[in-house]
Enzyme design. Structure first.
Site, PDB file in Angstrom:
ATOM      1  N   ASP A  74      -7.139   3.385  -3.398  1.00 49.98           N
ATOM      2  CA  ASP A  74      -7.879   3.478  -2.136  1.00 49.98           C
ATOM      3  C   ASP A  74      -8.088   4.950  -1.798  1.00 49.98           C
ATOM      4  OD1 ASP A  74      -9.021   3.217   0.361  1.00 49.98           O
ATOM      5  OD2 ASP A  74      -7.315   2.189   1.291  1.00 49.98           O
TER       6      ASP A  74
ATOM      7  N   SER B 299       0.865  -1.179   0.000  1.00 50.30           N
ATOM      8  CA  SER B 299       0.000   0.000   0.000  1.00 50.30           C
ATOM      9  C   SER B 299       0.903   1.232   0.000  1.00 50.30           C
ATOM     10  CB  SER B 299      -0.889  -0.044   1.253  1.00 50.30           C
ATOM     11  OG  SER B 299      -1.627   1.148   1.379  1.00 50.30           O
TER      12      SER B 299
ATOM     13  N   LYS C 126     -10.598  -6.310   7.845  1.00 50.17           N
ATOM     14  CA  LYS C 126      -9.637  -5.934   8.884  1.00 50.17           C
ATOM     15  C   LYS C 126     -10.253  -6.358  10.206  1.00 50.17           C
ATOM     16  CE  LYS C 126      -7.801  -1.820   6.587  1.00 50.17           C
ATOM     17  NZ  LYS C 126      -7.898  -0.340   6.515  1.00 50.17           N
TER      18      LYS C 126
ATOM     19  N   ASP D  38     -14.078  -1.029   2.524  1.00 44.21           N
ATOM     20  CA  ASP D  38     -13.205  -1.176   3.691  1.00 44.21           C
ATOM     21  C   ASP D  38     -13.966  -0.576   4.884  1.00 44.21           C
ATOM     22  OD1 ASP D  38     -11.324  -0.645   5.717  1.00 44.21           O
ATOM     23  OD2 ASP D  38      -9.749   0.062   4.397  1.00 44.21           O
TER      24      ASP D  38
ATOM     25  N   LYS E 172      -2.814   5.193  -2.781  1.00 39.43           N
ATOM     26  CA  LYS E 172      -3.736   6.045  -2.046  1.00 39.43           C
ATOM     27  C   LYS E 172      -4.060   7.248  -2.936  1.00 39.43           C
ATOM     28  CE  LYS E 172      -3.988   3.964   1.989  1.00 39.43           C
ATOM     29  NZ  LYS E 172      -5.251   3.535   2.604  1.00 39.43           N
TER      30      LYS E 172
ATOM     31  N   LYS F 184      -1.093  -0.835  -4.376  1.00 38.03           N
ATOM     32  CA  LYS F 184      -2.302  -0.070  -4.034  1.00 38.03           C
ATOM     33  C   LYS F 184      -1.886   1.381  -3.853  1.00 38.03           C
ATOM     34  CE  LYS F 184      -4.876   0.357   0.292  1.00 38.03           C
ATOM     35  NZ  LYS F 184      -5.644  -0.396   1.298  1.00 38.03           N
TER      36      LYS F 184
ATOM     37  N   GLU G 231     -11.111   1.133  -3.861  1.00 39.08           N
ATOM     38  CA  GLU G 231     -11.436   0.882  -2.455  1.00 39.08           C
ATOM     39  C   GLU G 231     -12.063   2.119  -1.799  1.00 39.08           C
ATOM     40  OE1 GLU G 231      -8.063  -0.775  -0.412  1.00 39.08           O
ATOM     41  OE2 GLU G 231      -8.924  -0.466   1.579  1.00 39.08           O
TER      42      GLU G 231
ATOM     43  N   GLY H 148      -4.582  -3.947   6.017  1.00 39.95           N
ATOM     44  CA  GLY H 148      -3.610  -3.763   7.090  1.00 39.95           C
ATOM     45  C   GLY H 148      -3.787  -2.394   7.713  1.00 39.95           C
TER      46      GLY H 148
END
Ligand code: OSB
Ligand code: MG
Length: 381
Positions: free
Chosen positions: A199, A146, A274, A250, A174, A172, A225, A302
């Site tokens: 995400d 990530s 999670k 998420d 952000k 991934k 996400e 995570g």
């Protein structure tokens, strides 16, 4: 098992590289570690993923410490535990006082109980989960990395190249408003054949999202996400209808009931599990099973955990419906040194090996934990 003593550690540890999401940029990670000792002298460990500000969830380490200390510890010290799966029901009304929410606080102690239950059964946590659920467990978990928001799209491309050279096979990114299409397009152009997903951590309103995400729909992303509000299931359904790319929820999914709602409303096609957000492994396993029955794949998210939380996440992600690469990178992507031994290293096929020692299967190095601890407190039966 009878619990004799619980120690809490508030710790702060520097990241190897700062981590920026749509809600903040962080240089250090603050968390809580719980060390739970039984009357027989066994030790179980749990990690709270709340963080120092309420940017991802309404919980923080301060609220979690308060709930753990005032409500959850007195209940655990008062009555023996026979099965970790009884904990969520107990923590709804510890010592007959209702405690709604505070899932990350609850998960912190529940995970130490899972660690202990596996040790008492002479099993690794993975094999214990396999035993109690009757499901076949994986030896290795497919993982990615990530990547926080970088200073520029060029810097992002460099960062991906670095992680690719380290052996990661899924990236991934952000994103946030203003740092979305440009960054993602740059990444896709530089890496036309790699697995890329984004995400947004709830940074968009539906009105902006319907402008931004259809533009990303042709970039062959694995998933988008949590673009919309952190409790929303309804508007994600509207957005998903407009996109070929799967939405992955998420922040919105806290229970198996939430997962069922998202499945029935077709608000997403993938769920990020999670255990901290779901109040512990018990509910996380229920979410996994609900999704599996519906044919919806999941992966493990995570929260930049130390090796304690990472080991727990790997045991969970060994369940069969964890079908996409998880956000569980090698220890050296986060902390140097981590507080456990041995640390987690990436295999050549972009997987992490699930520990096979008893319980979590990692040793917490006392001096390293001490070196990062800001405050601690001990509670006895
Ligand atoms: O949304 O997945 C998220 C970290 C903190 C808060 C939210 C998130 C994350 C991550 C980290 O993406 C993933 C990791 O632990 O590697
Ligand atoms: Mg996320």
């Amino acid at each position: 098992m009878k619990i004799d003593q619980i120690e809490l550690f508030l710790f702060e540890i520097p990241y190897v590289t700062p981590f920026e999401t749509s809600f903040k940029r962080e240089y250090n990670h603050e968390g809580i570690i719980a060390k739970v000792t039984t009357a027989d002298g066994l030790v179980g460990w749990g990690e709270c993923v709340a963080g120092d500000t309420p940017g991802y969830s309404p919980e923080t380490n301060v609220t979690a410490w308060y709930i753990i200390k005032e409500y959850l510890i007195p209940d655990l010290l008062a009555k023996p535990v026979s099965d970790p799966r009884e904990i969520p029901e107990r923590f709804k009304t510890p010592n007959r006082i209702g405690v709604r929410g505070h899932g990350m606080a609850k998960a912190c102690l529940e995970s130490a109980i899972w660690d202990l239950a596996a040790q008492i059964d002479n099993l690794s946590l993975r094999d214990y989960i396999g035993k109690v659920t009757g499901q076949p467990m994986k030896d290795r978990v497919s993982v990615g990395v990530s990547i926080g928001i970088q200073d520029s799209p060029e810097k992002l491309v460099d960062t991906i190249a670095g992680y690719k050279a380290d052996g990661y096979g899924r990236f991934k990114l952000k994103i946030k408003p203003g740092r979305d299409i440009g960054d993602t397009l740059a990444a896709r152009k530089a890496f036309p054949n790699d697995l890329i997903q984004v995400d947004a951590n709830s940074a968009y309103h539906l009105e902006d999202a319907v402008e931004v995400f259809p533009e990303m729909d042709d970039l062959n992303l694995l998933l988008i996400e949590q673009p919309l509000d952190y409790y929303d299931i309804y508007e994600h359904h509207k957005l998903q209808k407009m996109l070929k790319t799967p939405i992955c929820l998420d922040e919105s999914i806290h229970t198996a009931r939430d997962a069922q709602a998202a499945i029935e409303l077709q608000s997403c096609r993938i769920i990020n599990i999670k255990q901290g957000r779901m109040g512990g492994l018990t509910e996380a396993i229920r979410v996994h099973d609900t999704c599996m029955q519906a044919g919806m794949p999941v992966w493990c998210g995570g929260m930049l955990e130390t090796g304690i939380g990472r080991s727990l996440n790997l045991a969970l992600a060994a369940l069969p419906n964890f079908k996409l690469p998880s956000d569980l990178s090698a220890s050296n992507r986060y902390y140097n040194p981590d507080i456990v031994d041995p640390v987690f290293e990436l295999n050549a096929d972009s997987t992490l090996t699930v520990p096979t020692g008893k319980g979590l299967g990692v040793n917490v190095v006392a001096e390293r934990l001490k070196a990062v601890t800001k405050h601690s407190e001990t509670f006895r039966a």
